[in-house]
Every structure is written in C-alpha cells, then in structure tokens.
Design a protein around this motif. Structure first.
Motif, mmCIF file in Angstrom:
data_model
loop_
_atom_site.group_PDB
_atom_site.id
_atom_site.type_symbol
_atom_site.label_atom_id
_atom_site.label_comp_id
_atom_site.label_asym_id
_atom_site.label_seq_id
_atom_site.Cartn_x
_atom_site.Cartn_y
_atom_site.Cartn_z
ATOM 1 N N PRO A 93 -31.157 -1.030 -25.938
ATOM 2 C CA PRO A 93 -30.854 -2.687 -25.833
ATOM 3 C C PRO A 93 -29.556 -3.261 -25.306
ATOM 4 O O PRO A 93 -29.278 -3.998 -24.488
ATOM 5 C CB PRO A 93 -31.321 -3.396 -27.179
ATOM 6 C CG PRO A 93 -32.071 -2.199 -27.737
ATOM 7 C CD PRO A 93 -31.568 -0.753 -27.332
ATOM 8 N N GLU A 94 -28.433 -2.641 -25.914
ATOM 9 C CA GLU A 94 -27.178 -3.237 -25.752
ATOM 10 C C GLU A 94 -26.626 -2.800 -24.074
ATOM 11 O O GLU A 94 -26.025 -3.704 -23.524
ATOM 12 C CB GLU A 94 -25.864 -2.990 -26.709
ATOM 13 C CG GLU A 94 -25.876 -1.460 -26.874
ATOM 14 C CD GLU A 94 -26.749 -0.687 -27.976
ATOM 15 O OE1 GLU A 94 -27.732 -1.454 -28.236
ATOM 16 O OE2 GLU A 94 -26.649 0.302 -28.510
ATOM 17 N N VAL A 115 -28.849 -2.644 -21.658
ATOM 18 C CA VAL A 115 -29.474 -3.512 -21.010
ATOM 19 C C VAL A 115 -28.985 -4.804 -20.892
ATOM 20 O O VAL A 115 -28.651 -5.362 -19.580
ATOM 21 C CB VAL A 115 -31.079 -3.815 -21.373
ATOM 22 C CG1 VAL A 115 -31.887 -4.636 -20.690
ATOM 23 C CG2 VAL A 115 -31.834 -2.423 -21.487
ATOM 24 N N ALA A 116 -28.319 -5.432 -22.015
ATOM 25 C CA ALA A 116 -27.832 -6.670 -22.058
ATOM 26 C C ALA A 116 -26.426 -6.480 -21.229
ATOM 27 O O ALA A 116 -26.054 -7.347 -20.429
ATOM 28 C CB ALA A 116 -27.333 -7.124 -23.512
ATOM 29 N N ALA A 136 -27.311 -6.725 -17.674
ATOM 30 C CA ALA A 136 -27.674 -8.220 -17.147
ATOM 31 C C ALA A 136 -26.495 -9.013 -16.895
ATOM 32 O O ALA A 136 -26.363 -9.872 -16.222
ATOM 33 C CB ALA A 136 -28.507 -8.706 -18.352
ATOM 34 N N ASP A 137 -25.446 -8.749 -17.965
ATOM 35 C CA ASP A 137 -24.185 -9.601 -17.617
ATOM 36 C C ASP A 137 -23.602 -9.130 -16.306
ATOM 37 O O ASP A 137 -23.000 -10.100 -15.579
ATOM 38 C CB ASP A 137 -23.358 -9.149 -18.665
ATOM 39 C CG ASP A 137 -23.663 -9.769 -20.092
ATOM 40 O OD1 ASP A 137 -24.572 -10.559 -20.057
ATOM 41 O OD2 ASP A 137 -23.304 -9.371 -21.401
ATOM 42 N N ALA A 196 -36.958 -2.850 -18.409
ATOM 43 C CA ALA A 196 -36.393 -3.438 -19.526
ATOM 44 C C ALA A 196 -35.562 -4.467 -18.848
ATOM 45 O O ALA A 196 -35.248 -5.537 -19.484
ATOM 46 C CB ALA A 196 -35.725 -2.363 -19.947
ATOM 47 N N LEU A 197 -34.860 -4.256 -17.783
ATOM 48 C CA LEU A 197 -33.983 -5.396 -16.859
ATOM 49 C C LEU A 197 -35.033 -6.498 -16.591
ATOM 50 O O LEU A 197 -34.324 -7.776 -16.582
ATOM 51 C CB LEU A 197 -33.183 -4.624 -16.056
ATOM 52 C CG LEU A 197 -32.181 -3.923 -16.491
ATOM 53 C CD1 LEU A 197 -31.666 -3.255 -15.160
ATOM 54 C CD2 LEU A 197 -30.981 -5.002 -16.772
ATOM 55 N N GLU A 216 -35.401 -8.620 -19.683
ATOM 56 C CA GLU A 216 -34.214 -9.340 -19.986
ATOM 57 C C GLU A 216 -33.688 -10.358 -19.281
ATOM 58 O O GLU A 216 -33.386 -11.376 -19.774
ATOM 59 C CB GLU A 216 -33.116 -8.111 -20.054
ATOM 60 C CG GLU A 216 -31.639 -8.688 -20.524
ATOM 61 C CD GLU A 216 -31.585 -9.212 -22.053
ATOM 62 O OE1 GLU A 216 -32.569 -9.004 -22.816
ATOM 63 O OE2 GLU A 216 -30.822 -9.782 -22.082
ATOM 64 N N ARG A 249 -36.149 -13.163 -19.933
ATOM 65 C CA ARG A 249 -35.704 -13.830 -21.329
ATOM 66 C C ARG A 249 -34.549 -14.842 -20.894
ATOM 67 O O ARG A 249 -34.605 -15.988 -21.636
ATOM 68 C CB ARG A 249 -35.507 -12.840 -22.287
ATOM 69 C CG ARG A 249 -35.464 -12.913 -23.622
ATOM 70 C CD ARG A 249 -34.948 -11.927 -24.527
ATOM 71 N NE ARG A 249 -33.577 -11.727 -24.355
ATOM 72 C CZ ARG A 249 -32.255 -12.289 -24.786
ATOM 73 N NH1 ARG A 249 -32.582 -13.393 -25.416
ATOM 74 N NH2 ARG A 249 -31.226 -11.750 -24.329
ATOM 75 N N ARG A 250 -33.561 -14.424 -20.170
ATOM 76 C CA ARG A 250 -32.424 -15.252 -20.076
ATOM 77 C C ARG A 250 -32.688 -16.451 -19.099
ATOM 78 O O ARG A 250 -31.678 -17.184 -18.685
ATOM 79 C CB ARG A 250 -31.290 -14.365 -19.535
ATOM 80 C CG ARG A 250 -30.953 -13.366 -20.491
ATOM 81 C CD ARG A 250 -29.809 -12.651 -19.957
ATOM 82 N NE ARG A 250 -29.156 -11.635 -20.637
ATOM 83 C CZ ARG A 250 -27.841 -11.211 -20.723
ATOM 84 N NH1 ARG A 250 -27.118 -11.544 -19.821
ATOM 85 N NH2 ARG A 250 -27.429 -10.255 -21.387
#
Ligand SMILES: Cc1ncc(C[n+]2csc(CCOP(=O)(O)OP(=O)(O)O)c2C)c(N)n1
Length: 549
Positions: free
Chosen positions: A183-184, A186-187, A190-191, A317-318, A321, A324-325
């Motif tokens: 998960p980290e 993926v985050a 995303a950043d 997964a992306l 994410e 979600r954002r």
C-alpha cells in the motif's frame, strides 16, 4: 510394446495428467516411444522437417496460444539442430519444455554435453536421473517451464527411458500467488503521478493481460499508450495509442514519447529497442517499472522506482487509490495531441515518395496494398532483415495476439517456422509470414510442413531484394565489396509451387491480383508471393538496428 516403461509413462503423464495438447518435434529412435505415448493419450504431434523449425514452432505456438510449448527431439544432433530456436525462446522467457533423449556414454556417436549446451544458451538444464525419481523430475521441469516461464531442457537418458515404471498420475504443480504492490508503494506512485504532466505508458509482453486496467488508469492520468514490439496491438482503438515505441515508432510517436516527464514501463524490459538506445527517455524523465519478475527491474535502463508486481494487480490498485483521492488529470491527452495522432499516428499517414526501379515494387507500396487487401483477422509474423520494419509497421494487427516477433536473438531464418507455430495456435486467423529472400531460403526446410499440415490460411510474402539487404545497405556506403552478400535471382514462386503452394511473382501493385484470387477461394493451399522489391535505399530503422550489434 513399451507400456510400463519410463518413456511411455512420461508421454502418458504429460498428455493425460498435464493436459499437454500439442507437441512439436522430429522423431528419432530416442524419442520414438515417448512421442507415441503422447499421441496415444490425445496429444497432437506436429512433425517438423528440421529440429530448428520444430523449436521455433513450439516457441511461437506457446506465445500465441498462451499454453506451455512442448518440443521433443532425438539425442545429440536432434538437440544441436534446435539450439538457435531454443536460444530465442530462452531469451524471450517462453514457457517451453524440451524433452530430449540423451546418450550418456561418452563413447556414443550421439554423446554431447547436453546440459552444458543448454546452460550456454540460457536454457535451464534438467534430467530424469532414474526410474525411481522420474515423477518428481518431470513435475519439477514442467513446473519450472510453466510457472517460472522458462525454457527447460529435460534430458531423458536412453537407459532410464527403458526401465519399468508404474502408471501413476503426475503429481500436481502448485501455482504461485500473484505479486502485488505494498500500500505504501501505491501511495508513493500516486504522489509521483500527481506531479506528472506528460505521462506515457510503455507496455510489454508482461502487460498483455492488463489492457483494461491500464486503459482505465491512463484515462485518469492523461497518459499516452505505447507498446514494445512484442505486444503491438494491445491498445488498438484507443485514440491516444502511439503504437510501438522504439526503432519502429513513427516520428510523431517518437517525439511524444521523448517529451514525457514520467514513463511507466508495465511488464516491459525497457530494452535498447523499445527506448531507441535510451534516446526516447529524457535524462530528467521519471521512470517507474512494474514487472512480475523482480529480476527484470532496472536491467536495461535506469529506474527511479522498480515495483515487483503483477501488472494488472498494480494498475488496479492505482486506479482505486486515484479514485479514493479524487485524482484526475488531462495530462498528455490534450486536444492538440489527439489531433496530431489522428493525422500522423500511423506509418501509413507518413508521406513517402515510392522508389522507382524497373520491374520492382517499393516495399512500402507493396505492404500498404497488402494491408488493404488482407482480412483484418490476421496474425503477422516477420523474419529479421532490412525489410522487417515494413510488415511490422505497415500491416495492421487485430490485437496483442496478432503480431509474433521472434527477434530476441535477432536471428535470420526463424520467420517461416514462427508463422507455422502461430498458424497452428490460431487457425481461425490468416497468418502472414513476411520474410526476406535470405531468411526464406534459410528456413526453407519447413516449406513442405505447411502444405503437409494443410495450413491453407498462410500467406508467405518474400521481400526479395536478391541480397542480404541489411549488409548491402550497411556496408555499401563505405565502398566495401558486396559480392558475398548479393545473389543471383532465385525463382521463389517456382520453389513454392514445387512444394504445392499457390504462388506468384509480384513486380507491381497490380500483380497482387493473384493474392485476391487466392483469398477469394477455395483456399485449398497456402500461398507464397515472391515480391521483387526495390533495392536503392535501406529501411528507416536499419541504422538503429546496427547500433545494437
Ligand atoms: C542466423 C543469422 N545469420 C546471419 C545474420 C546476419 N544478418 C542479419 S540481416 C541479414 C540479411 C538477411 O537477408 P534477407 O532475409 O534477404 O533480408 P534483407 O536484409 O535483404 O531485407 C543477415 C545475413 C543473422 N542475424 N542471423
């Protein structure tokens, strides 16, 4: 009768328990009983005329069908004949199981260090060591080939093959769970994506099952889509599809890829071909690579972030994410880029002046005419050589299964056998084998195989420049003698007719009327056209190809 022997059990277990449906090979005394056991239990055996052809057919069959490829050969020379094709398969990580008989006595004429040969070309050597271990030996080799996507040589010593063995079922193989990103990670991606203004996806063979997930993600990000040569067709129909990245790329695609500020390679090795020796990826471009094989990360090109993961799983997964954002961007999918791609996104859109030479047709004119003539449901195969870019880029393909490119070893002569393996895997499609005259004659031992097997939906197109054109164009400008790379005219149409093909010599676009008649039916034989192509200029990608030497 050989029932109750190790040889018989191996064939039985593979066909009955492992559901091996199709096996390629050439039969000698060392694999005779094994092959009979395979067919007795329902496998289809495809007899090639040369082990070199059989190996390539098995490789291409595996690529197109998605099944494990299986090849069986005689000990010693049966294996050495197959080596070029096996090198290609190993470099491409084709799941391929090679069942080779083995003479273990160094005094035998057939003796050779088979394990050493395999290791030298990147094939994993394995062996059935005794009747008592054969079940585990076979399961191990089968599992490694299928699950790890490796080319595995299972040597079968003649004395062990003859030993008794009970008819037990082959132990089942366990499938690995798919790797997924943390998960980290993926985050973090995303950043990185939030900062990207001009993202481009490069999708390779490992992305072939992830089309929809990648398309969804690209739409949220405004990413342009490109593929490596082997996954050409994956993003067909998408208005932001750049087609192939690398030496084959159109000028527009190359410019847009080079303009990216973030590239994500999805199941794509980022080889020198896909990146044009690195020139398509800017110094400051952020590069992320996602691959189910951790060993592939960062091998060919620098990566800022390597993610060992199944491609579809990571893309999904992306998407979750980003949703979600609430993260969405126009990115690179601007109206100006859309307009440019609509006008010059395909090689066909790039204007050219046909080359004039009496009695010869420009290879671009020929290929565009064929593209218009042939049904869209097709599999396109190319051999290697100067001509290769024309069919690879001017012939459309229906999807990611429509282009078969056995070029990881850059060997000339594999094209015809590749086409046969592909045609056997997809009999519902027309198979187009594009060959140079050099490659056609090098692989000619399988011309008869296509007729014998009744592969009547096969069109062989020979780009005949009566030379090893790649060498002529590379060395010609330096003033070197070209005597050793030029040949007198050969009547390839007559050679094909002798094998039972429909055939024509093509010197102009009008001569393609013969192809139209063949297409109209009854299509009771394959067709070969000997296209006498113009010889004045090298193809646009040849200089790039020679940089890879
Ligand atoms: C097995 C093998 N032998 C030699 C070469 C070197 N080689 C590369 S292209 C080429 C010429 C191929 O000629 P042809 O098939 O007629 O295609 P053309 O280049 O004329 O378009 C050769 C010999 C090679 N790549 N592979």
């Amino acid at each position: 009768m050989t029932q109750g022997t190790v040889a018989h059990w191996i064939g039985t277990a593979l066909a009955r328990d492992a559901a091996v449906k199709t096996v390629f090979g050439v039969v000698g005394s060392g694999n005779f009983h094994l092959t009979n056991a395979l067919t007795e239990h329902g496998a289809r055996f495809i007899p090639a005329r040369h082990e070199g052809g059989a190996a390539v057919m098995a490789d291409a069959y595996a690529r197109v069908s998605g099944e494990l490829g299986v090849l069986t050969v005689h000990q010693g020379p049966g294996l050495t004949n197959a080596l070029t094709g096996l090198t290609e398969a190993a470099k491409s990580r084709t799941p391929l199981l090679v069942l080779a008989a083995e003479a273990t006595q160094p005094t035998s004429n057939f003796y050779v260090d088979q394990a050493g040969l395999a290791a030298a070309i990147g094939v994993l050597p394995d062996r059935v060591t005794a009747a008592s271990t054969v079940a585990n030996d076979l399961r191990r080799a089968y599992r490694t080939a299928l699950i790890e996507r490796r080319t595995v040589l299972l040597s079968l010593p003649l004395d062990v093959q003859a030993q008794p063995h009970p008819d037990i079922p082959l132990p089942a193989v366990q499938v690995w769970p798919r790797l997924s990103p943390a998960p980290e990670t993926v985050a973090q991606v995303a950043d990185m994506l939030a900062r990207a203004k001009r993202p481009v996806f490069l999708a390779g063979r490992g992305a072939r099952k992830a089309r929809e997930d990648l398309k969804q993600l690209s739409e949220r990000l405004g990413a342009l889509l490109a593929t490596s040569a082997v996954s050409r067709g994956l993003f067909n129909g998408d208005p932001f599809n750049l087609d192939v990245s690398g030496g084959f790329a159109t000028p527009a695609a190359a410019e847009l890829i080079a303009g990216a500020d973030l590239v994500i390679a999805w199941g794509c090795a980022l080889s020198m071909w896909t990146t044009r020796h690195g020139t398509l990826i800017g110094q400051d471009t952020t590069v992320i690579q996602v691959d189910a094989n951790p060993g592939a990360l960062g091998v060919h090109h620098r990566v800022d972030l390597g993610i060992p993961s199944d491609v579809a799983t990571a893309a999904r997964a992306l998407v979750i994410e980003l949703d979600r954002r609430g993260q969405r961007a126009e990115g690179y999918r601007t109206p100006a880029v859309a307009k440019r791609l609509a006008a010059e996104g395909r090689w066909r859109d790039v204007p050219f002046q046909p080359e004039a030479e009496a009695g010869r047709v420009d290879p671009r004119t020929l290929t565009i005419a064929l593209d218009d003539l042939l049904p869209a449901e097709r599999t396109v195969v190319t051999d290697s050589g100067n001509f290769m870019g024309y069919p690879a880029m001017f012939l459309g393909v229906p999807d990611e299964h429509g282009f078969v490119f056995t070029q990881a070893f850059q060997s000339v002569g594999l094209g015809l056998a590749t086409a046969l393996g592909a045609a056997i895997a997809r009999p519902d499609r027309l198979t187009v084998a594009a060959l140079g005259d050099g490659g056609a004659l090098m692989g000619a031992s399988e011309l008869e195989t296509a007729v014998r097997l009744g592969l009547n939906d096969l069109l062989i197109v020979v780009y005949d420049d009566e030379a090893y054109g790649a060498e002529v164009h590379h060395f010609g400008p330096h003033g070197d003698s070209l005597d050793n790379v030029r040949f007198p005219a050969a009547d390839l149409a007559a050679i094909a007719r002798g094998h039972g093909y429909a055939a024509a010599t093509v010197r102009s676009q009008e001569d393609l009327a013969a192809v139209s008649s063949w297409l109209a039916g009854p299509r009771d034989r394959p067709m070969l056209i000997d296209a006498k192509v113009t010889r004045g200029k090298p193809s646009w990608w040849l200089e790039e190809a020679f940089k890879g030497h």
